[in-house]
Design a protein around this motif. Sequence first.
Motif, PDB file in Angstrom:
ATOM      1  N   MET A 175       0.836  -1.202   0.000  1.00  0.00           N
ATOM      2  CA  MET A 175       0.000   0.000   0.000  1.00  0.00           C
ATOM      3  C   MET A 175       0.872   1.254   0.000  1.00  0.00           C
ATOM      4  SD  MET A 175      -3.315  -0.750   2.426  1.00  0.00           S
ATOM      5  CE  MET A 175      -2.443  -1.258   3.903  1.00  0.00           C
ATOM      6  N   GLY A 176       1.968   1.225   0.776  1.00  0.00           N
ATOM      7  CA  GLY A 176       2.886   2.351   0.809  1.00  0.00           C
ATOM      8  C   GLY A 176       3.504   2.609  -0.555  1.00  0.00           C
ATOM      9  N   PHE A 177       3.912   1.524  -1.229  1.00  0.00           N
ATOM     10  CA  PHE A 177       4.505   1.664  -2.558  1.00  0.00           C
ATOM     11  C   PHE A 177       3.508   2.268  -3.546  1.00  0.00           C
ATOM     12  CE2 PHE A 177       5.401   0.302  -6.862  1.00  0.00           C
ATOM     13  CZ  PHE A 177       6.770   0.535  -6.989  1.00  0.00           C
ATOM     14  N   VAL A 178       2.284   1.745  -3.553  1.00  0.00           N
ATOM     15  CA  VAL A 178       1.262   2.209  -4.502  1.00  0.00           C
ATOM     16  C   VAL A 178       0.914   3.683  -4.253  1.00  0.00           C
ATOM     17  CG1 VAL A 178      -1.148   1.940  -5.223  1.00  0.00           C
ATOM     18  CG2 VAL A 178       0.289  -0.076  -4.904  1.00  0.00           C
ATOM     19  N   ILE A 179       0.684   4.038  -2.978  1.00  0.00           N
ATOM     20  CA  ILE A 179       0.314   5.424  -2.663  1.00  0.00           C
ATOM     21  C   ILE A 179       1.463   6.371  -3.000  1.00  0.00           C
ATOM     22  CG2 ILE A 179      -0.308   7.018  -0.805  1.00  0.00           C
ATOM     23  CD1 ILE A 179      -1.702   4.593   0.557  1.00  0.00           C
ATOM     24  N   GLY A 180       2.699   5.967  -2.642  1.00  0.00           N
ATOM     25  CA  GLY A 180       3.866   6.787  -2.968  1.00  0.00           C
ATOM     26  C   GLY A 180       4.020   6.978  -4.469  1.00  0.00           C
ATOM     27  N   ALA A 181       3.798   5.894  -5.234  1.00  0.00           N
ATOM     28  CA  ALA A 181       3.912   5.972  -6.691  1.00  0.00           C
ATOM     29  C   ALA A 181       2.851   6.891  -7.290  1.00  0.00           C
ATOM     30  CB  ALA A 181       3.804   4.565  -7.292  1.00  0.00           C
ATOM     31  N   ILE A 182       1.637   6.845  -6.735  1.00  0.00           N
ATOM     32  CA  ILE A 182       0.551   7.710  -7.230  1.00  0.00           C
ATOM     33  C   ILE A 182       0.897   9.175  -6.996  1.00  0.00           C
ATOM     34  CG2 ILE A 182      -1.843   8.429  -6.802  1.00  0.00           C
ATOM     35  CD1 ILE A 182      -2.478   5.451  -6.256  1.00  0.00           C
ATOM     36  N   ILE A 183       1.384   9.490  -5.783  1.00  0.00           N
ATOM     37  CA  ILE A 183       1.760  10.876  -5.476  1.00  0.00           C
ATOM     38  C   ILE A 183       2.882  11.340  -6.399  1.00  0.00           C
ATOM     39  CG2 ILE A 183       2.825  12.355  -3.714  1.00  0.00           C
ATOM     40  CD1 ILE A 183       1.290  10.719  -1.610  1.00  0.00           C
ATOM     41  N   ALA A 184       3.879  10.463  -6.631  1.00  0.00           N
ATOM     42  CA  ALA A 184       4.992  10.804  -7.515  1.00  0.00           C
ATOM     43  C   ALA A 184       4.516  11.019  -8.950  1.00  0.00           C
ATOM     44  CB  ALA A 184       6.057   9.710  -7.462  1.00  0.00           C
ATOM     45  N   ALA A 185       3.565  10.188  -9.392  1.00  0.00           N
ATOM     46  CA  ALA A 185       3.019  10.330 -10.747  1.00  0.00           C
ATOM     47  C   ALA A 185       2.279  11.655 -10.890  1.00  0.00           C
ATOM     48  CB  ALA A 185       2.091   9.154 -11.060  1.00  0.00           C
ATOM     49  N   LEU A 186       1.511  12.027  -9.863  1.00  0.00           N
ATOM     50  CA  LEU A 186       0.804  13.313  -9.891  1.00  0.00           C
ATOM     51  C   LEU A 186       1.789  14.486  -9.912  1.00  0.00           C
ATOM     52  CD1 LEU A 186      -2.079  12.599  -7.331  1.00  0.00           C
ATOM     53  CD2 LEU A 186      -2.324  12.973  -9.793  1.00  0.00           C
ATOM     54  N   ALA A 187       2.968  14.254  -9.342  1.00  0.00           N
ATOM     55  CA  ALA A 187       4.006  15.289  -9.338  1.00  0.00           C
ATOM     56  C   ALA A 187       4.694  15.408 -10.694  1.00  0.00           C
ATOM     57  CB  ALA A 187       5.033  14.994  -8.250  1.00  0.00           C
ATOM     58  N   GLY A 188       4.408  14.460 -11.593  1.00  0.00           N
ATOM     59  CA  GLY A 188       5.013  14.511 -12.930  1.00  0.00           C
ATOM     60  C   GLY A 188       6.389  13.881 -12.999  1.00  0.00           C
ATOM     61  N   TYR A 189       6.755  13.051 -12.024  1.00  0.00           N
ATOM     62  CA  TYR A 189       8.066  12.398 -12.029  1.00  0.00           C
ATOM     63  C   TYR A 189       8.156  11.365 -13.153  1.00  0.00           C
ATOM     64  CZ  TYR A 189       8.965  14.275  -7.291  1.00  0.00           C
ATOM     65  OH  TYR A 189       9.173  15.082  -6.212  1.00  0.00           O
ATOM     66  N   ASP A 190       9.400  11.048 -13.532  1.00  0.00           N
ATOM     67  CA  ASP A 190       9.590   9.980 -14.520  1.00  0.00           C
ATOM     68  C   ASP A 190       9.476   8.614 -13.836  1.00  0.00           C
ATOM     69  OD1 ASP A 190      12.043   9.406 -13.250  1.00  0.00           O
ATOM     70  OD2 ASP A 190      13.175  10.663 -14.624  1.00  0.00           O
ATOM     71  N   VAL A 191       9.538   7.544 -14.654  1.00  0.00           N
ATOM     72  CA  VAL A 191       9.297   6.193 -14.135  1.00  0.00           C
ATOM     73  C   VAL A 191      10.272   5.824 -13.024  1.00  0.00           C
ATOM     74  CG1 VAL A 191       9.269   3.732 -14.729  1.00  0.00           C
ATOM     75  CG2 VAL A 191       8.260   5.401 -16.294  1.00  0.00           C
ATOM     76  N   GLY A 192      11.546   6.167 -13.217  1.00  0.00           N
ATOM     77  CA  GLY A 192      12.544   5.839 -12.204  1.00  0.00           C
ATOM     78  C   GLY A 192      12.290   6.529 -10.887  1.00  0.00           C
ATOM     79  N   LYS A 193      11.937   7.817 -10.935  1.00  0.00           N
ATOM     80  CA  LYS A 193      11.671   8.575  -9.717  1.00  0.00           C
ATOM     81  C   LYS A 193      10.392   8.083  -9.042  1.00  0.00           C
ATOM     82  CE  LYS A 193      12.724  12.028  -6.941  1.00  0.00           C
ATOM     83  NZ  LYS A 193      13.911  11.966  -6.081  1.00  0.00           N
ATOM     84  N   ILE A 194       9.406   7.697  -9.852  1.00  0.00           N
ATOM     85  CA  ILE A 194       8.160   7.131  -9.298  1.00  0.00           C
ATOM     86  C   ILE A 194       8.475   5.868  -8.500  1.00  0.00           C
ATOM     87  CG2 ILE A 194       5.999   5.946  -9.913  1.00  0.00           C
ATOM     88  CD1 ILE A 194       5.740   7.947 -12.237  1.00  0.00           C
ATOM     89  N   ALA A 195       9.357   5.027  -9.077  1.00  0.00           N
ATOM     90  CA  ALA A 195       9.748   3.784  -8.393  1.00  0.00           C
ATOM     91  C   ALA A 195      10.496   4.091  -7.095  1.00  0.00           C
ATOM     92  CB  ALA A 195      10.611   2.938  -9.317  1.00  0.00           C
ATOM     93  N   GLN A 196      11.362   5.118  -7.114  1.00  0.00           N
ATOM     94  CA  GLN A 196      12.116   5.489  -5.909  1.00  0.00           C
ATOM     95  C   GLN A 196      11.196   5.954  -4.789  1.00  0.00           C
ATOM     96  OE1 GLN A 196      14.924   8.436  -7.336  1.00  0.00           O
ATOM     97  NE2 GLN A 196      16.597   6.943  -7.392  1.00  0.00           N
ATOM     98  N   VAL A 197      10.276   6.860  -5.120  1.00  0.00           N
ATOM     99  CA  VAL A 197       9.344   7.366  -4.103  1.00  0.00           C
ATOM    100  C   VAL A 197       8.470   6.220  -3.592  1.00  0.00           C
ATOM    101  CG1 VAL A 197       7.402   8.924  -3.646  1.00  0.00           C
ATOM    102  CG2 VAL A 197       9.322   9.711  -5.045  1.00  0.00           C
TER     103      VAL A 197
END
Length: 423
Positions: free
Chosen positions: A229-251
Amino acid sequence: MNALTHAVQYFLNLGPSVMLPVFIFIIALIFRVKPGKALRSGVTIGIGMIGINLVLGLLSDNIGPAAQAMVTRFGFHLTIIDVGWPGVSAGTWAQPISAAIIPLAVIVNIVMLLLKLTKTMDVDIWNYWHFAAAAATALIVTGNFWFALAMAVLYEAACLIFADKTSPMVQKYYGLEDVSFPTGSAVAMGMVGIPIGWVIGKIPGINKIKADPESIQKRFGIFGEPWVMGFVIGAIIAALAGYDVGKIAQVGMNMAGVMFLMPRMVKILMEGLIPISEGAQEFLQSRFKDRKIYIGMDAALSTGSPAALSAGLLLVPITLFLAVVLPGNRVLPFGDLATIPFFVALIVPSRKGNIFQIVLTGTVVMALALLMATDFGSVMTQMMQGVVNTPGGATEMSNLDTGGNLLNWLVLKLSQLWNLVFH
């Protein structure tokens, strides 16, 4: 007064990982815990706080920049900037009246314990800054020193009494034996959120949805694990921030780490707290039969719960959306977005960890917090003068933790009423 202010500021700058062990050690000795055991407990609690702060730093370092990126990406234009609780606490302790608040708050707590007006012994000295913020607010508005001190006392009393009332559910849900949460922001949000959550929990259909972490994990297997759940929520927030795939995975991975590590850090802290709690209960039992005492701790302990973290993180983009569409709001949420998991500390157990109901409740609470923080803009800006510079593009400063806090907002209204009556 300047010397006292500097001494208080020096002690506060040591941080909770030093302050809390010192106070715990002293309190343990008062309750006749053996010195060696008291020292071990204090140091263990300090280590637990270090661990919690490291994990919270990971949370803040990821969510803060993502929130800023969302603000930039979607072009939000609001005139009051949320400078976050660190900026407001710095502004609070810079006020001359604040030096008197720590000894005053300790005395008030002891008197209330002796008069049986509270069961909570608030050892969370770090968060006494909430009481100081109430005093500073009243002093800025009225200029009356004694009225300001009275507001701080009323604020503290409200926190202690509400901590007593909510302690049974805090202990039951979080598994924190003999602990209560007198943290000002968590109490104020709970005062608003608990009744709102009760109403939401009565709505047909909504009251049938089971969305606590255990039910989610049972239904979705590994995909319901807290770290997932932490990974999914973090990835969603990163995606909304406009991050690239690598940064989305990191967050996403960092948020998975927060979900996984936080309960373990809280467990370390509780390991140190248990001997103190036992010593306190034995001490009181020998003098006051059937007397129970709760140890008042930082509501940050609630982040050991996957429901609190999950709901808090989901409320980050929701709060940003509310800031744009809510009529009357002028606050741009920023500094306190990573603090939202603390805000729901008392709402979570009242909803028995139902993430769906917590998020619905939190949405209403954050909408009200934004409006209160907007109303607080001019006074909060005065408090920050000379301590925090107004960020570019903003005309005023406020925050969600203090400006969007019901108790502090009531202090503001009482202070304004005082001016109307006595000026």
